[in-house]
Write a protein that holds these residues in place. Structure first.
Motif, PDB file in Angstrom:
ATOM      1  N   TYR A 187      11.387   4.825   0.277  1.00  0.00           N
ATOM      2  CA  TYR A 187      10.673   4.091   1.056  1.00  0.00           C
ATOM      3  C   TYR A 187      11.365   3.709   2.387  1.00  0.00           C
ATOM      4  CZ  TYR A 187       7.556   0.345   3.034  1.00  0.00           C
ATOM      5  OH  TYR A 187       6.748  -0.336   4.142  1.00  0.00           O
ATOM      6  N   SER A 218       0.920  -1.213  -0.005  1.00  0.00           N
ATOM      7  CA  SER A 218       0.098   0.015  -0.192  1.00  0.00           C
ATOM      8  C   SER A 218       0.984   1.055  -0.049  1.00  0.00           C
ATOM      9  CB  SER A 218      -0.933  -0.007   1.319  1.00  0.00           C
ATOM     10  OG  SER A 218      -1.895  -1.284   1.134  1.00  0.00           O
ATOM     11  N   ARG A 219       2.011   1.051   0.849  1.00  0.00           N
ATOM     12  CA  ARG A 219       2.989   2.337   0.775  1.00  0.00           C
ATOM     13  C   ARG A 219       3.652   2.392  -0.515  1.00  0.00           C
ATOM     14  NH1 ARG A 219       5.317   1.828   7.115  1.00  0.00           N
ATOM     15  NH2 ARG A 219       3.478   2.610   8.233  1.00  0.00           N
ATOM     16  N   ARG A 270      -4.323   1.215   1.981  1.00  0.00           N
ATOM     17  CA  ARG A 270      -5.300   1.113   1.147  1.00  0.00           C
ATOM     18  C   ARG A 270      -6.147  -0.269   1.541  1.00  0.00           C
ATOM     19  NH1 ARG A 270      -6.352   5.637  -2.185  1.00  0.00           N
ATOM     20  NH2 ARG A 270      -7.555   4.195  -3.674  1.00  0.00           N
ATOM     21  N   PHE A 302       4.833   8.266   6.372  1.00  0.00           N
ATOM     22  CA  PHE A 302       3.869   7.850   5.622  1.00  0.00           C
ATOM     23  C   PHE A 302       2.560   8.129   6.275  1.00  0.00           C
ATOM     24  CE2 PHE A 302       7.014   4.680   3.975  1.00  0.00           C
ATOM     25  CZ  PHE A 302       6.678   4.774   2.477  1.00  0.00           C
ATOM     26  N   LEU A 323       5.711  14.258  -0.890  1.00  0.00           N
ATOM     27  CA  LEU A 323       5.905  13.190   0.166  1.00  0.00           C
ATOM     28  C   LEU A 323       6.279  13.582   1.590  1.00  0.00           C
ATOM     29  CD1 LEU A 323       8.248  10.754  -2.401  1.00  0.00           C
ATOM     30  CD2 LEU A 323       5.824  10.549  -1.626  1.00  0.00           C
ATOM     31  N   TYR A 366       1.222   4.094  -3.056  1.00  0.00           N
ATOM     32  CA  TYR A 366       1.351   5.440  -2.607  1.00  0.00           C
ATOM     33  C   TYR A 366       2.411   6.372  -3.318  1.00  0.00           C
ATOM     34  CZ  TYR A 366       1.996   9.345   0.531  1.00  0.00           C
ATOM     35  OH  TYR A 366       2.344  10.907   0.962  1.00  0.00           O
ATOM     36  N   GLU A 413      -3.542   7.376   5.760  1.00  0.00           N
ATOM     37  CA  GLU A 413      -4.368   6.944   4.514  1.00  0.00           C
ATOM     38  C   GLU A 413      -3.588   6.197   3.134  1.00  0.00           C
ATOM     39  OE1 GLU A 413      -3.533  11.762   4.362  1.00  0.00           O
ATOM     40  OE2 GLU A 413      -4.055  10.242   5.781  1.00  0.00           O
ATOM     41  N   SER A 414      -2.422   6.153   3.535  1.00  0.00           N
ATOM     42  CA  SER A 414      -1.555   5.414   2.376  1.00  0.00           C
ATOM     43  C   SER A 414      -1.730   4.035   2.403  1.00  0.00           C
ATOM     44  CB  SER A 414      -0.039   5.705   2.355  1.00  0.00           C
ATOM     45  OG  SER A 414       0.346   5.116   3.569  1.00  0.00           O
TER      46      SER A 414
END
Length: 577
Positions: A471, A21-22, A486, A480, A296, A25, A483-484
């Protein structure tokens, strides 16, 4: 069959739902910025021909290519070839050894034959006229002759060394041809049995490894996205109008030593423009870098900027024109090994003893961009190409200012080299300043990369974001956003089979209205369903039992606050959207 313990190849990783998910994002933000600046998506195969990849990244880069074995039992075939070549080479070595011993024994004094320097000179004279080197001529198709001769005359375990050793161990004198030929043959046989195998394997290791690799591997995993893009441009030039702007988000592979921030499989996010020399492209790259990291939430980073022509000018002023390649390889290690080791490497690469003295003033430049530019104008005054590179840097800086966007992170660094050999103009590198990490973004201009594939004079410039390192930086700095992650917005509780069947219509209606939802697949204790929802980060739990369906009102529980309210399905949809 015993159960196999599972494991990952070194330098690779699995990514669970949270990590994916991240990562998505990150991909989404970078992709949006690329498209905002007019770049179009492109993909190329993970597998490229080795001929496409080799020679584009310098010697060190070529060693990091992952090669793919050809299909079929190629190793088995090559093993047979290897054994056959070993036998042929052993016969050739024995033949040369025998001829040299026989000829020298008749012509020279016994004491001379025990002097390796004397033997080296005589063998060299004979090899120069191909008298005794003939048995090896088939190997010289793939071996440089001077390198081959150097092997024959090696001070330790070359053929000359063995011949000298032979005469030291042999106490005969030349009496008659038949008697001494018999003695010589006996010693040659012993030499063959004890020494030839060592020389044969040494020669095959030294000279035939590339031949062996080329015969069992014709393809490799891509090392970066730029060279495959250049190959694509040449093959599809009729499909595009230049300048052509593309972005590409795909994995690459490098056989590097894994460590923090360095992986063998990792993603790159590239944006390149080909078919224009305009420095507007470089200025826009600076702005793209700034926008990506702003979105970011990363503020602590530096954008280093240099020009390969400045490095060419430095090499010229060091008395080594045309050797900017080795200079860049050495300077690129400055942060890792320090000045003294860089100077030592330059001496090993053939730079003069005063190279360090001439390079030192460039390494000591510091201060504002204006101060560094002023210093470079003085230091590069004797180099036309260096001054050209400086002029390009100044123009990029002026264009960036012309956008009216302040980029405080932009800093000119004359020591920035970027190891890839295809760069010819401006080069970029981005590093975080609040965590210990290598470059997280880099790129530059390449004037003739497509020329290697038959399309000369097509200039390009590009940038690559290292998603894996970015990352790691965001993760370490806790940047992060929540909401990142999902996941489903709501979980419908499953109380029993009857209510679950009725809940299917509710589930379908929620999804139809664009709400990510799921029904727990089996009836279970409510605590177990709570735990499932919390583990996935699902924020709401919808109570849908027999009583709820009877009344038409359903409990919606906020799992973060613990608050529960009662709504109709339409009201729930409005609440969740």
């Amino acid at each position: 069959m015993a159960a196999q313990k599972p494991g990952l190849a070194r330098g690779t990783r699995d990514f669970g739902p949270v990590q994916m998910s991240r990562r998505n994002y990150l991909f989404g933000i970078i992709r949006a910025v690329f498209e905002k600046f007019g770049f179009q998506p492109l993909e190329t195969p993970a597998i490229e021909n080795l001929s496409t990849l080799t020679g584009k990244y310098g010697d060190e880069g070529d060693q990091l290519l992952f090669k793919i074995l050809n299909s079929g039992d190629f190793f088995g075939k090559q093993k047979g070839i290897f054994v056959s070549e070993s036998q042929s080479l052993a016969n050739a070595i024995t033949d040369v050894f025998s001829k040299i011993v026989t000829d020298f024994a008749q012509k020279f004094d016994f004491e001379d034959l025990r002097d390796q320097n004397f033997l080296n000179q005589k063998i060299k004279e004979k090899c120069e006229v191909d008298i005794f080197i003939a048995p090896f001529l088939s190997y010289l198709d793939t071996v440089d002759r001077s390198k081959f001769l150097a092997f024959l005359l090696k001070e330790d375990e070359g053929i000359a060394w063995y011949i000298c050793d032979f005469f030291k161990e042999t106490n005969y004198r030349w009496i008659s041809e038949n008697d001494n030929l018999q003695t010589i043959n006996a010693h040659v046989k012993r030499f063959r049995n004890t020494r030839v195998k060592e020389i044969t394997l040494g020669m095959l290791d030294d000279f035939d490894s590339k031949v062996l690799v080329n015969s069992i591997s014709e393809k490799g995993l891509r090392y970066d996205l730029t060279v495959p893009f250049a190959r694509y441009v040449v093959m599809n030039q009729h499909l595009h109008i230049f300048p052509f702007k593309r972005y590409q988000i795909q994995p690459v592979w490098r056989a590097d030593r894994p460590q923090k921030g360095r992986y063998r499989e990792f993603f790159q996010c590239d944006a390149d423009v080909v078919g224009t020399n305009s420095l507007l492209c470089e200025a826009e790259i600076v702005l793209m870098i700034k926008e990506v990291f702003e979105k970011l939430g990363l503020a602590d980073y530096s954008i280093k900027l240099n020009n390969r022509k400045i490095l060419s000018g430095i090499a010229e002023l060091m008395g080594a024109p045309g050797k900017e390649g080795p200079l860049c390889v050495a300077i690129d290690k400055l942060d890792k090994i320090g000045e003294e080791k860089v100077f030592e490497e330059l001496r090993e690469r053939g730079f003069g003893n005063n190279a360090a003295e001439k390079l030192q003033p460039f390494l000591q430049l510091s201060g504002s961009n204006a101060t560094i530019i002023a210093g470079l104008e003085k230091l590069l005054a004797g180099s036309e190409v260096g001054m050209q590179g400086l002029a390009e840097l100044k123009e990029v800086m002026i264009m960036v200012e012309g956008f009216g966007i302040k980029v405080d992170q932009l800093a000119i660094d004359p020591t920035l080299a970027r190891g890839l050999s295809y760069y010819t103009g401006c080069i970029f590198e981005v590093k975080p300043t609040s965590v210990q990490m290598g470059s997280i973004c880099g790129g530059g201009r390449y004037d003739d990369l497509t020329g290697m594939f038959g399309l000369p004079n097509v200039s390009g410039v590009g940038i690559s974001f290292g998603i894996d390192r970015i990352y790691d930086v965001l993760d370490e700095l806790n940047l992060f956003p929540a909401e990142s992650l999902r996941t489903s917005k709501v979980l419908i509780a499953n109380f029993n089979e009857a209510s679950a069947m009725k809940a299917l219509a509710v589930l379908g209606k929620l999804r139809e209205r664009g709400i990510a939802a799921e029904l727990y697949p089996e009836s279970a204790k409510l605590k177990k369903q709570f735990t499932y929802a919390e583990s996935k980060g699902i924020p709401y739990l919808l109570m849908a039992g027999e009583s709820e369906f009877a009344s038409g009102e359903f409990g919606l529980k906020n799992l973060q606050s613990g608050e529960q309210k009662t709504f109709t399905i339409d009201q729930i949809i409005s609440e969740l959207r």
